[in-house]
Scaffold this motif. Structure first.
Motif, PDB file in Angstrom:
ATOM      1  N   TYR A  25      41.322 110.272  60.545  1.00 55.35           N
ATOM      2  CA  TYR A  25      41.474 111.032  61.906  1.00 55.35           C
ATOM      3  C   TYR A  25      42.252 112.321  61.946  1.00 55.35           C
ATOM      4  O   TYR A  25      41.621 113.365  62.182  1.00 55.35           O
ATOM      5  CB  TYR A  25      42.318 110.186  62.908  1.00 55.35           C
ATOM      6  N   ALA A  26      43.315 112.382  61.300  1.00 52.48           N
ATOM      7  CA  ALA A  26      44.122 113.632  61.425  1.00 52.48           C
ATOM      8  C   ALA A  26      43.502 114.907  60.697  1.00 52.48           C
ATOM      9  O   ALA A  26      43.514 116.009  61.242  1.00 52.48           O
ATOM     10  CB  ALA A  26      45.565 113.458  60.799  1.00 52.48           C
ATOM     11  N   ARG A  27      42.743 114.599  59.527  1.00 52.41           N
ATOM     12  CA  ARG A  27      42.188 115.750  58.821  1.00 52.41           C
ATOM     13  C   ARG A  27      40.777 116.078  59.190  1.00 52.41           C
ATOM     14  O   ARG A  27      40.072 116.959  58.810  1.00 52.41           O
ATOM     15  CB  ARG A  27      41.960 115.146  57.431  1.00 52.41           C
ATOM     16  N   THR A  28      40.507 115.368  60.353  1.00 55.46           N
ATOM     17  CA  THR A  28      38.978 115.783  60.892  1.00 55.46           C
ATOM     18  C   THR A  28      39.297 116.404  62.147  1.00 55.46           C
ATOM     19  O   THR A  28      39.936 116.278  62.863  1.00 55.46           O
ATOM     20  CB  THR A  28      38.432 114.341  61.243  1.00 55.46           C
ATOM     21  N   SER A  29      38.382 117.570  62.081  1.00 55.04           N
ATOM     22  CA  SER A  29      38.365 118.586  63.281  1.00 55.04           C
ATOM     23  C   SER A  29      37.344 118.663  64.099  1.00 55.04           C
ATOM     24  O   SER A  29      36.233 117.939  63.466  1.00 55.04           O
ATOM     25  CB  SER A  29      38.647 120.133  62.659  1.00 55.04           C
ATOM     26  N   ARG A 106      39.261 102.224  60.195  1.00 54.73           N
ATOM     27  CA  ARG A 106      40.469 103.182  59.780  1.00 54.73           C
ATOM     28  C   ARG A 106      41.223 103.587  61.012  1.00 54.73           C
ATOM     29  O   ARG A 106      42.227 104.136  60.676  1.00 54.73           O
ATOM     30  CB  ARG A 106      39.650 104.141  58.970  1.00 54.73           C
ATOM     31  N   LEU A 107      40.360 103.988  62.138  1.00 56.61           N
ATOM     32  CA  LEU A 107      41.297 104.436  63.405  1.00 56.61           C
ATOM     33  C   LEU A 107      42.350 103.577  63.706  1.00 56.61           C
ATOM     34  O   LEU A 107      43.345 103.896  64.141  1.00 56.61           O
ATOM     35  CB  LEU A 107      40.069 104.859  64.487  1.00 56.61           C
ATOM     36  N   TRP A 108      41.972 102.147  63.621  1.00 61.08           N
ATOM     37  CA  TRP A 108      43.252 100.964  63.873  1.00 61.08           C
ATOM     38  C   TRP A 108      44.388 101.380  63.007  1.00 61.08           C
ATOM     39  O   TRP A 108      45.522 101.291  63.549  1.00 61.08           O
ATOM     40  CB  TRP A 108      42.463  99.598  63.951  1.00 61.08           C
ATOM     41  N   ALA A 109      43.851 101.548  61.874  1.00 61.42           N
ATOM     42  CA  ALA A 109      44.966 101.557  60.721  1.00 61.42           C
ATOM     43  C   ALA A 109      45.809 102.943  61.036  1.00 61.42           C
ATOM     44  O   ALA A 109      46.957 102.818  60.653  1.00 61.42           O
ATOM     45  CB  ALA A 109      44.457 101.753  59.281  1.00 61.42           C
ATOM     46  N   ARG A 111      46.302 104.273  63.941  1.00 62.14           N
ATOM     47  CA  ARG A 111      46.632 104.358  65.416  1.00 62.14           C
ATOM     48  C   ARG A 111      47.658 105.219  65.882  1.00 62.14           C
ATOM     49  O   ARG A 111      47.825 105.684  66.871  1.00 62.14           O
ATOM     50  CB  ARG A 111      46.389 102.992  65.997  1.00 62.14           C
ATOM     51  N   ARG A 112      48.847 104.966  65.164  1.00 61.24           N
ATOM     52  CA  ARG A 112      49.965 105.786  65.335  1.00 61.24           C
ATOM     53  C   ARG A 112      49.794 107.313  65.534  1.00 61.24           C
ATOM     54  O   ARG A 112      50.925 107.974  65.961  1.00 61.24           O
ATOM     55  CB  ARG A 112      51.278 105.289  64.579  1.00 61.24           C
ATOM     56  N   THR A 113      49.026 107.782  64.810  1.00 57.26           N
ATOM     57  CA  THR A 113      48.863 109.337  64.599  1.00 57.26           C
ATOM     58  C   THR A 113      47.622 109.770  65.758  1.00 57.26           C
ATOM     59  O   THR A 113      47.504 111.019  65.890  1.00 57.26           O
ATOM     60  CB  THR A 113      48.057 109.701  63.347  1.00 57.26           C
ATOM     61  N   ILE A 114      47.269 108.743  66.451  1.00 59.95           N
ATOM     62  CA  ILE A 114      46.350 109.183  67.884  1.00 59.95           C
ATOM     63  C   ILE A 114      47.010 108.802  69.053  1.00 59.95           C
ATOM     64  O   ILE A 114      47.434 107.743  69.328  1.00 59.95           O
ATOM     65  CB  ILE A 114      44.988 108.085  67.551  1.00 59.95           C
ATOM     66  N   ASP A 115      47.014 109.926  69.733  1.00 61.39           N
ATOM     67  CA  ASP A 115      47.376 109.984  71.139  1.00 61.39           C
ATOM     68  C   ASP A 115      46.365 109.417  72.142  1.00 61.39           C
ATOM     69  O   ASP A 115      46.326 109.863  73.379  1.00 61.39           O
ATOM     70  CB  ASP A 115      47.856 111.379  71.594  1.00 61.39           C
TER      71      ASP A 115
END
Length: 213
Positions: A25-29, A106-109, A111-115
């Motif tokens: 998630y974090a590396r995807t724009s 992967r998004l669940w894993a 999840r703490r980086t997703i607001d």
């Protein structure tokens, strides 16, 4: 216009899912999602308003397919433990082959980086496993000491742990291979009269039939 909007949303979801699987998630724009989908970044924001909302939509799309998996094994003639094992192989196949399912995991894993609050997958499968184990107990399939609710929670946690570690550690072996060995161990404790190899073989036959429908 509605068909065009649905097609646009679908292409954005698929592009986002592929990128979330490949790089997280974090590396995807938004620009990368736009480029891969062939849509403008304005289209991304029009339909989803933010990357967080797009991630949530991917997870919800994954969840939408799960009732279909769960409903495949409603035939009354299939014993409940066979249904449970067959269902687990359906989930394993989706986690291996379906990009939405893989992205949701992967998004669940991450999840703490997703607001935004990412729904947990575990409640749905724990409820399904509890129901099948309770029916197995009523039918005399379960060992006396097996309690359906607590056992279902343990099985679901163990299954998703198996998936996570297989993703990290497996070299030539994939999740269905490891799942087969996992059930061979688990069923020795679950069954009143253990016959794990025969039960897994029957469950895989149901799994194969469901995949061909």
């Amino acid at each position: 216009m509605q068909d065009r909007a649905r097609a646009t949303r679908r292409s954005l979801l698929e592009a986002a899912a592929h990128l979330f699987v490949e790089q997280g998630y974090a590396r995807t724009s938004i620009n990368e999602i736009s480029d891969l989908s062939g849509r403008t970044s304005g289209a991304v924001y029009f339909h989803y308003s933010s990357k967080e909302k797009l991630a949530l939509a991917v997870v919800r799309e994954q969840f939408a397919s799960w009732p279909i998996l769960n409903d495949r094994y409603t035939a009354p003639g299939i014993p409940p433990l066979e249904k449970l094992v067959a269902l687990s192989f359906d989930i394993a196949k989706a986690l291996r082959d379906d990009v939405m399912t893989r992205a949701g995991a992967r998004l669940w894993a991450e999840r703490r980086t997703i607001d935004v609050a990412i729904p947990a997958p575990f409640a749905v499968w724990t409820a399904a496993a509890t129901r099948l184990l309770a029916k197995a107990r009523d039918d005399g399939e379960l060992a006396d000491e097996v309690e359906p609710s607590g056992t279902a929670t343990t099985l679901v946690c163990s299954f998703f742990g198996l998936y996570d570690l297989t993703e990290e550690m497996a070299e030539h072996e994939d999740l269905p291979d490891r799942l087969h060995r996992w059930w061979m161990l688990i069923l020795k404790a679950l069954q009143a009269r253990p016959e794990p190899a025969a039960l897994v073989a029957r469950a895989l036959a149901h799994h194969g039939s469901a995949q061909r429908r």
